[in-house]
Every structure is written in structure tokens, then in C-alpha cells.
Design an enzyme around this catalytic site. Structure first.
Site, PDB file in Angstrom:
ATOM      1  N   TYR A 123     -41.271 -53.108-106.909  1.00 23.15           N
ATOM      2  CA  TYR A 123     -40.475 -54.106-107.647  1.00 23.15           C
ATOM      3  C   TYR A 123     -41.167 -55.466-107.590  1.00 23.15           C
ATOM      4  O   TYR A 123     -41.311 -56.149-108.610  1.00 23.15           O
ATOM      5  CB  TYR A 123     -39.084 -54.188-107.021  1.00 23.15           C
ATOM      6  CG  TYR A 123     -38.202 -55.299-107.575  1.00 23.15           C
ATOM      7  CD1 TYR A 123     -37.487 -55.120-108.753  1.00 23.15           C
ATOM      8  CD2 TYR A 123     -38.080 -56.526-106.917  1.00 23.15           C
ATOM      9  CE1 TYR A 123     -36.679 -56.133-109.266  1.00 23.15           C
ATOM     10  CE2 TYR A 123     -37.284 -57.542-107.417  1.00 23.15           C
ATOM     11  CZ  TYR A 123     -36.579 -57.341-108.593  1.00 23.15           C
ATOM     12  OH  TYR A 123     -35.791 -58.346-109.093  1.00 23.15           O
TER      13      TYR A 123
HETATM   14  N1  LIG Z   1     -28.944 -59.441-109.182  1.00 25.12           N
HETATM   15  C1  LIG Z   1     -29.701 -60.337-108.566  1.00 25.12           C
HETATM   16  O1  LIG Z   1     -29.278 -60.953-107.568  1.00 25.12           O
HETATM   17  C2  LIG Z   1     -31.101 -60.616-109.067  1.00 25.12           C
HETATM   18  C3  LIG Z   1     -31.978 -61.316-108.240  1.00 25.12           C
HETATM   19  C4  LIG Z   1     -33.261 -61.578-108.677  1.00 25.12           C
HETATM   20  C5  LIG Z   1     -33.676 -61.154-109.926  1.00 25.12           C
HETATM   21  N2  LIG Z   1     -32.807 -60.472-110.724  1.00 25.12           N
HETATM   22  C6  LIG Z   1     -33.282 -60.033-112.060  1.00 25.12           C
HETATM   23  O2  LIG Z   1     -32.347 -60.411-113.059  1.00 25.12           O
HETATM   24  C7  LIG Z   1     -32.203 -59.369-114.036  1.00 25.12           C
HETATM   25  C8  LIG Z   1     -30.759 -58.910-114.105  1.00 25.12           C
HETATM   26  O3  LIG Z   1     -30.334 -58.536-112.790  1.00 25.12           O
HETATM   27  P1  LIG Z   1     -29.128 -57.507-112.563  1.00 25.12           P
HETATM   28  O4  LIG Z   1     -28.944 -57.413-111.097  1.00 25.12           O
HETATM   29  O5  LIG Z   1     -27.981 -57.870-113.446  1.00 25.12           O
HETATM   30  O6  LIG Z   1     -29.852 -56.171-113.104  1.00 25.12           O
HETATM   31  P2  LIG Z   1     -29.441 -54.646-112.811  1.00 25.12           P
HETATM   32  O7  LIG Z   1     -27.974 -54.567-112.719  1.00 25.12           O
HETATM   33  O8  LIG Z   1     -30.242 -54.134-111.654  1.00 25.12           O
HETATM   34  O9  LIG Z   1     -29.998 -53.928-114.119  1.00 25.12           O
HETATM   35  C9  LIG Z   1     -29.582 -54.377-115.413  1.00 25.12           C
HETATM   36  C10 LIG Z   1     -29.520 -53.216-116.347  1.00 25.12           C
HETATM   37  O10 LIG Z   1     -30.814 -52.675-116.561  1.00 25.12           O
HETATM   38  C11 LIG Z   1     -30.595 -51.447-117.222  1.00 25.12           C
HETATM   39  N3  LIG Z   1     -31.625 -50.462-116.874  1.00 25.12           N
HETATM   40  C12 LIG Z   1     -32.070 -50.070-115.657  1.00 25.12           C
HETATM   41  N4  LIG Z   1     -32.957 -49.059-115.802  1.00 25.12           N
HETATM   42  C13 LIG Z   1     -33.067 -48.815-117.140  1.00 25.12           C
HETATM   43  C14 LIG Z   1     -33.798 -47.886-117.932  1.00 25.12           C
HETATM   44  N5  LIG Z   1     -34.615 -46.964-117.402  1.00 25.12           N
HETATM   45  N6  LIG Z   1     -33.659 -47.938-119.281  1.00 25.12           N
HETATM   46  C15 LIG Z   1     -32.844 -48.839-119.838  1.00 25.12           C
HETATM   47  N7  LIG Z   1     -32.121 -49.738-119.155  1.00 25.12           N
HETATM   48  C16 LIG Z   1     -32.228 -49.710-117.825  1.00 25.12           C
HETATM   49  C17 LIG Z   1     -29.217 -50.917-116.799  1.00 25.12           C
HETATM   50  O11 LIG Z   1     -28.419 -50.794-117.973  1.00 25.12           O
HETATM   51  P3  LIG Z   1     -27.173 -49.752-118.065  1.00 25.12           P
HETATM   52  O12 LIG Z   1     -26.128 -50.296-117.145  1.00 25.12           O
HETATM   53  O13 LIG Z   1     -26.774 -49.790-119.489  1.00 25.12           O
HETATM   54  O14 LIG Z   1     -27.696 -48.406-117.629  1.00 25.12           O
HETATM   55  C18 LIG Z   1     -28.721 -52.027-115.867  1.00 25.12           C
HETATM   56  O15 LIG Z   1     -27.345 -52.258-115.979  1.00 25.12           O
HETATM   57  C19 LIG Z   1     -33.162 -58.258-113.609  1.00 25.12           C
HETATM   58  O16 LIG Z   1     -34.365 -58.367-114.326  1.00 25.12           O
HETATM   59  C20 LIG Z   1     -33.382 -58.511-112.126  1.00 25.12           C
HETATM   60  O17 LIG Z   1     -34.635 -58.040-111.659  1.00 25.12           O
HETATM   61  C21 LIG Z   1     -31.535 -60.192-110.321  1.00 25.12           C
END
Ligand SMILES: NC(=O)c1ccc[n+]([C@@H]2O[C@H](COP(=O)([O-])OP(=O)(O)OC[C@H]3O[C@@H](n4cnc5c(N)ncnc54)[C@H](OP(=O)(O)O)[C@@H]3O)[C@@H](O)[C@H]2O)c1
Length: 231
Positions: A139
């Protein structure tokens, strides 16, 4: 860019941070195509334009841009977060993480630029791009790569398409995680503030409207990136 009347594709736009970005864009008058993989009900509840694609499949990436139709804005938000250290980082697992977090944004950006010569892209990174976190090795490399891709595509696609990024800190526990102990696990935050999904969306919207910015990364992390590995 004036957002009102524009059309956007938000990958993973149905839930969590993606949902906050979708809703902020909609509130600004943008028609949002919500991409989902599993969250179909949530995507359809948010928008009349909901499209399914598995970003771990290169063919689906190409189809996604075609299915989205004409767009002005691409938000590469969908992501896979696996806690693999070196021992667990088999070629197969690394390839899977790279495909969703790096190769899919690359291919979507390439296809977007094929379709139009005006617009804006925002990539979602992670504050870990300023640290060396071996607890999620594939990641971490994929997000560092996406930062480089942001800069390279910003240069390649100027002046018509701007490419910027938002690097969140600890916003939400991983999907399926109860969140118990999240604050402790997240480590030190200099501002003593946990940003919200809405704060990430605000930064994304700022970058979309900032006609003078390209290749930029905004850290929305309470200052964590300043600590590097000292979090
Ligand atoms: N959460 C945090 O604290 C955090 C911290 C640092 C960076 N980020 C970044 O911010 C962004 C959003 O974070 P998040 O935590 O909301 O993300 P997440 O919940 O981990 O993922 C967002 C969505 O990505 C989709 N996804 C995953 N694998 C997939 C695949 N193979 N094909 C198509 N879609 C796929 C899923 O959609 P479906 O639900 O429709 O399957 C999932 O709901 C990400 O890029 C993450 O790396 C987040």
C-alpha cells in the site's frame, strides 16, 4: 474551474471518503457518476449515474471511462488497504494492491485525457508518502507511486488538464474494523484534530477550482506528515 454544470467520475464514490466527495461535488452543482464495486445500493441512492467496475481488472478500467461518458473531473479515490509486511508481500498480493491503487488511476487518467483536453484530476494519496511504514508495504509503495504519477501527469497534461492530490491522515478505520482504539493506533497528530471525510472533500474541491495549481499535494492530516515515522 467553475464546478457548476460540470460532470465528474468519483471512483469508490458511494461510501466513506468517496461519498463525502460525491456529496460535496453534488452540492456544488456537479453531476456525479458514482463508481462502485460492491456498494451498489449506496451508489444508486446517491446518483442516477452509478457504474460498477472491478478496478483490479485492467479491462474494467477501460470500460469504466467509456461507461461514465463525457466527464470534466476524475477523482481517483477507490483504494485497497492491506496490512502486509515484507513477508506477506507476495508478487500476487503486491500486484493486486498496485493494480487498484496505482495502475487503475494511471489507466483512468490516460483514458480521460484521450477523451478530452480540458479538465481536472484529483488523486487520493496518504500521509504515509512522507514516512516509511513497513506495516503496509505494498500500500505504501502504491501511494508513493501515485504521488509520482500525480506530478508526471500534471506536467504531461498541462495546460489543459490539471492533476493534483489530497493526502489524508487518519480519517476512518479500515472498512470492517470496529474502530476501537483507532485514535491510539493513529498515533500523534500535532494539531490534536482528526480530519473528517468532509475535510478531505473540501480540499479536493479547492484543488478542482484552483486554476493556478497543478502537481500539488494537500496534506489533510492534522500535521502528521511532518513527523514522518515519528507518528
Ligand atoms: N480512511 C482513512 O483514514 C484514509 C487515510 C489515508 C488515506 N486514505 C485514502 O483516501 C481514499 C478513501 O479512503 P477510504 O478509507 O474511504 O477508502 P476505502 O473505504 O478503503 O475504499 C474506498 C472504496 O474503494 C472501492 N474499491 C476497493 N477495491 C476496489 C476494486 N478492486 N475495484 C473497484 N473499487 C474498489 C470500494 O468500493 P465498493 O464499496 O463499492 O466496493 C471501497 O468502498 C483512499 O484512496 C485511501 O487510500 C484514507
Amino acid at each position: 474551474m467553475i464546478l457548476e454544470g460540470k460532470r465528474a467520475l468519483v471512483t469508490g464514490g458511494a461510501v466513506r471518503i468517496g461519498k463525502a466527495i460525491t456529496q460535496a461535488l453534488q452540492a456544488a452543482g456537479v453531476e456525479v457518476v458514482v463508481h462502485y464495486r460492491h456498494s451498489r445500493g449506496e451508489a444508486e441512492a446517491l446518483s442516477d449515474y452509478a457504474v460498477c467496475a472491478d478496478l483490479s481488472s485492467p479491462d474494467d478500467c477501460a470500460d469504466l471511462i467509456r461507461m461514465a461518458g463525457s466527464i470534466d473531473i476524475l477523482i481517483n479515490n477507490a483504494s485497497l488497504f492491506t496490512k502486509d509486511r515484507l513477508a506477506g508481500s507476495t508478487p500476487e498480493r503486491v500486484r493486486r494492491e498496485f493494480q487498484v491503487n496505482l495502475f487503475a488511476p494511471l489507466e483512468l487518467t490516460r483514458r480521460f485525457a484521450d477523451q478530452t483536453n480540458r479538465g481536472a484530476v484529483v488523486n487520493l494519496l496518504d500521509r504515509r508518502i512522507r514516512a516509511n511504514d513497513p506495516s503496509c508495504l505494498p500500500y505504501a509503495i502504491s501511494k508513493k507511486g501515485l504521488e509520482e504519477l500525480t506530478k508526471l501527469t500534471a506536467l504531461e497534461l498541462a495546460p489543459g488538464i490539471r492533476v493534483n492530490a489530497v493526502a489524508p491522515g487518519p480519517i476512518l478505520p479500515p472498512p470492517g474494523d470496529s474502530g476501537d482504539g483507532f485514535a491510539e493506533m493513529a498515533g500523534k497528530v500535532p494539531l490534536n484534530l482528526f480530519p473528517t471525510p468532509e475535510n478531505i472533500a473540501e480540499a479536493a474541491l479547492f484543488l478542482l477550482q484552483a486554476d493556478y495549481c497543478t502537481g500539488q499535494v494537500i496534506f489533510v492530516d492534522g500535521g502528521q506528515h511532518l513527523l514522518g515515522n515519528g507518528v
